[in-house]
Design an enzyme around this catalytic site. Structure first.
Site, mmCIF file in Angstrom:
data_model
loop_
_atom_site.group_PDB
_atom_site.id
_atom_site.type_symbol
_atom_site.label_atom_id
_atom_site.label_comp_id
_atom_site.label_asym_id
_atom_site.label_seq_id
_atom_site.Cartn_x
_atom_site.Cartn_y
_atom_site.Cartn_z
ATOM 1 N N ASN A 79 0.765 -1.167 -0.117
ATOM 2 C CA ASN A 79 0.008 0.059 -0.190
ATOM 3 C C ASN A 79 0.846 0.997 -0.108
ATOM 4 O O ASN A 79 2.091 1.385 -0.481
ATOM 5 C CB ASN A 79 -1.081 0.004 1.096
ATOM 6 C CG ASN A 79 -2.096 0.795 0.829
ATOM 7 O OD1 ASN A 79 -2.418 1.964 0.887
ATOM 8 N ND2 ASN A 79 -3.246 0.013 -0.019
ATOM 9 N N ARG A 80 0.427 2.333 0.557
ATOM 10 C CA ARG A 80 0.960 3.556 0.181
ATOM 11 C C ARG A 80 1.939 4.346 1.298
ATOM 12 O O ARG A 80 1.201 4.332 2.386
ATOM 13 C CB ARG A 80 -0.170 4.709 -0.094
ATOM 14 C CG ARG A 80 -1.089 4.230 -1.483
ATOM 15 C CD ARG A 80 -2.245 5.196 -1.596
ATOM 16 N NE ARG A 80 -2.887 4.717 -2.967
ATOM 17 C CZ ARG A 80 -3.625 3.788 -3.181
ATOM 18 N NH1 ARG A 80 -3.709 3.184 -1.970
ATOM 19 N NH2 ARG A 80 -4.116 3.456 -4.149
ATOM 20 N N HIS A 105 2.943 -0.123 -3.182
ATOM 21 C CA HIS A 105 3.296 -1.318 -3.320
ATOM 22 C C HIS A 105 4.765 -1.685 -3.923
ATOM 23 O O HIS A 105 4.846 -2.419 -4.735
ATOM 24 C CB HIS A 105 2.163 -2.074 -4.510
ATOM 25 C CG HIS A 105 0.933 -2.135 -3.903
ATOM 26 N ND1 HIS A 105 0.527 -2.384 -2.445
ATOM 27 C CD2 HIS A 105 -0.257 -2.189 -4.379
ATOM 28 C CE1 HIS A 105 -0.626 -2.590 -2.453
ATOM 29 N NE2 HIS A 105 -1.281 -2.436 -3.531
ATOM 30 N N HIS A 179 -1.462 -10.105 -2.814
ATOM 31 C CA HIS A 179 -2.750 -9.136 -3.428
ATOM 32 C C HIS A 179 -3.564 -10.132 -4.437
ATOM 33 O O HIS A 179 -4.096 -9.796 -5.136
ATOM 34 C CB HIS A 179 -1.959 -8.380 -3.939
ATOM 35 C CG HIS A 179 -2.638 -6.950 -4.396
ATOM 36 N ND1 HIS A 179 -3.891 -6.959 -5.115
ATOM 37 C CD2 HIS A 179 -2.442 -5.770 -3.866
ATOM 38 C CE1 HIS A 179 -4.225 -5.549 -5.227
ATOM 39 N NE2 HIS A 179 -3.471 -4.871 -4.385
ATOM 40 N N TYR A 181 -6.977 -11.395 -5.886
ATOM 41 C CA TYR A 181 -8.192 -11.043 -5.915
ATOM 42 C C TYR A 181 -9.016 -12.224 -6.172
ATOM 43 O O TYR A 181 -9.069 -12.987 -7.102
ATOM 44 C CB TYR A 181 -8.614 -10.244 -7.406
ATOM 45 C CG TYR A 181 -7.697 -8.765 -7.444
ATOM 46 C CD1 TYR A 181 -6.435 -8.860 -7.593
ATOM 47 C CD2 TYR A 181 -8.707 -7.702 -7.757
ATOM 48 C CE1 TYR A 181 -5.946 -7.619 -7.710
ATOM 49 C CE2 TYR A 181 -8.138 -6.672 -7.816
ATOM 50 C CZ TYR A 181 -6.795 -6.387 -8.035
ATOM 51 O OH TYR A 181 -6.296 -5.116 -8.240
ATOM 52 N N ASP A 244 -11.412 0.497 -0.460
ATOM 53 C CA ASP A 244 -10.117 0.435 -0.527
ATOM 54 C C ASP A 244 -9.418 1.118 0.822
ATOM 55 O O ASP A 244 -8.673 2.069 0.828
ATOM 56 C CB ASP A 244 -9.809 1.337 -1.732
ATOM 57 C CG ASP A 244 -8.226 1.109 -2.345
ATOM 58 O OD1 ASP A 244 -7.540 0.328 -1.442
ATOM 59 O OD2 ASP A 244 -7.890 1.711 -3.246
ATOM 60 N N GLN A 292 -6.239 -4.859 4.141
ATOM 61 C CA GLN A 292 -6.882 -3.663 3.214
ATOM 62 C C GLN A 292 -7.838 -4.503 2.634
ATOM 63 O O GLN A 292 -7.563 -5.649 2.006
ATOM 64 C CB GLN A 292 -5.753 -3.363 2.181
ATOM 65 C CG GLN A 292 -5.879 -2.215 1.087
ATOM 66 C CD GLN A 292 -5.824 -0.892 1.822
ATOM 67 O OE1 GLN A 292 -5.366 -0.556 2.913
ATOM 68 N NE2 GLN A 292 -6.339 0.297 1.197
ATOM 69 N N GLU A 319 -5.567 -7.998 1.672
ATOM 70 C CA GLU A 319 -4.444 -7.755 1.769
ATOM 71 C C GLU A 319 -3.871 -7.623 3.170
ATOM 72 O O GLU A 319 -4.315 -6.236 3.724
ATOM 73 C CB GLU A 319 -3.915 -6.689 0.779
ATOM 74 C CG GLU A 319 -4.620 -6.670 -0.553
ATOM 75 C CD GLU A 319 -4.613 -5.168 -1.150
ATOM 76 O OE1 GLU A 319 -3.306 -4.358 -1.040
ATOM 77 O OE2 GLU A 319 -5.475 -4.836 -1.562
HETATM 78 C C1 GLA Z 1 -4.528 -1.712 -3.485
HETATM 79 C C2 GLA Z 1 -4.693 -0.377 -3.444
HETATM 80 C C3 GLA Z 1 -5.533 0.072 -4.379
HETATM 81 C C4 GLA Z 1 -5.102 -0.212 -5.811
HETATM 82 C C5 GLA Z 1 -4.777 -1.603 -5.690
HETATM 83 C C6 GLA Z 1 -4.143 -2.191 -6.982
HETATM 84 O O1 GLA Z 1 -5.251 -2.571 -2.950
HETATM 85 O O2 GLA Z 1 -4.944 0.063 -2.224
HETATM 86 O O3 GLA Z 1 -5.811 1.466 -4.257
HETATM 87 O O4 GLA Z 1 -4.234 0.214 -6.186
HETATM 88 O O5 GLA Z 1 -3.980 -2.069 -4.779
HETATM 89 O O6 GLA Z 1 -4.925 -1.663 -8.308
#
Ligand code: GLA
Length: 353
Positions: A79-80, A105, A179, A181, A244, A292, A319
């Protein structure tokens, strides 16, 4: 149980990649050494046959060209990090910014775009893969050499275990995640808005317009973030504009620590996801303090494996992570790793079909 190996096409400037498929009982899990990526996860269907429950691509080059992190092992920092900046021990560091003003990431070429050294082995009744990666001092702006081992183990009862261990050569920061999905109906069977989700999280982290936590640990009680009792993922999603967000996992004795230099914190069973149509369920447990919840809001209708199109909300990510922007938030569980410490965390996915 068995492990099959085959080519997965070239990537990373002409290097050949591989796909390893773990088989255990009625389950199978395919991983590529490109990004230590979970490419496929097959589970039996009640009426016979099997479904593949994760979004993915059919060759490494497609992963290389994507910024969706499908199934990737993400690092160094999940994440950020705000503006890609943080300081550690009085020194300022600048990381690659690859998501608006922020670092996301691991940066421009994170662990999801690296080829990991991979070894398959069988253990008890399970089939396992050990992925190893060395990240040199300065990569994407991070300080300190870092060695990471990610072990994925599939057992015939439908348990997929992920264990991380990492060590550094100089003080650094670290938060690794997986990560995938998930779509418990099948990756090509429409969206996840009808899935039901339970999350044992009484608080979540509100974010600003660039998805950086504001620093508040806000109660979920009664609002759209309240998943403490199972509810349809789509029920309150419009009110939030798609999830998110990092949820703070409830844990006896308070938040889990950084995982550095300690015994790994105990796993806490924090999530149950259920698809009412197939009846499939997945439970997730982790030693990490946060998760997340990302509902695939940025999936843009691109083409995945087997001709599937992945539209918005085609899959959902859970996540497990330290909190986003932790290096800039002294009040969050700390993400610092120092020489001599081992960063240890684990996440367990259990499937019921
Ligand atoms: C994470 C982020 C999202 C996005 C995805 C990848 O989960 O929090 O905002 O960037 O990865 O697309």
């Amino acid at each position: 149980m068995s492990i099959e190996r085959k080519g997965f096409g070239s990537a990373g400037g002409g290097e050949e990649t591989r796909l390893f498929t773990l088989k255990a009982g009625p389950f199978s899990a395919g991983f590529s050494d490109f990004g230590a990526t979970l490419v496929a996860f097959e589970a039996p269907a009640a009426g016979g046959g099997r479904d593949d429950l994760v979004l993915g691509f059919s060759r490494a080059a497609d992963y290389e060209g994507s910024d969706a992190y499908l199934g990737a092992t993400v690092g160094r920092f999940a994440n950020r990090i705000a503006r890609g900046a943080f300081s550690l021990d009085g020194k300022d560091f600048r990381l690659a910014t690859n998501n608006g003003p922020n670092h996301l990431h691991g940066g421009k070429r994170g662990f999801d775009k690296r080829i990991w050294k991979t070894e398959g082995y069988e253990e008890g009744g399970a089939a396992a893969l050990r992925f190893e990666l060395f990240s040199p001092d300065g990569e994407e702006g991070y300080p300190g050499d870092l060695s990471v081992v990610a072990t994925y183990r599939l057992d015939p009862a439908g348990i997929l275990d992920l264990a991380f261990e990492a060590e550094c050569g100089a003080p650094t920061i670290l938060s690794l995640t997986q990560h995938a999905y998930w779509n418990l109906r099948g990756h090509d069977r429409g969206g996840i808005l009808d899935h039901e989700l339970r999350l044992a999280a009484s608080r979540y982290l509100p974010v600003d317009e660039t998805l950086i936590p504001t620093g508040e640990l806000a109660p979920v009680a009664g609002g759209p973030f309240d998943f403490r009792t199972a509810k349809r993922v789509g029920r309150d999603l419009a009110a939030v504009g798609g999830y998110d967000h990092c949820f703070v996992l409830d844990r006896e004795g308070g938040l889990a620590g950084s995982g550095a230099g300690e015994a790994a914190p105990a796993l806490v069973d924090f999530a149950e996801l259920r698809d009412p149509e197939s009846g499939r369920r997945m439970r997730v447990a982790t030693s990490l303090p946060g998760v997340q919840l990302y509902t695939g809001n940025f999936l843009s209708g691109f083409l995945g494996k087997g001709g599937a199109r992945y539209h918005k909300h085609a899959g959902l990510c859970l996540e497990t992570e330290l909190f986003p922007d932790a290096p800039n938030r002294p009040d969050f569980p700390q993400a610092t790793l120092r020489p001599g410490q081992v960063w240890r965390h684990a996440t367990r996915y259990s499937f019921f079909v």
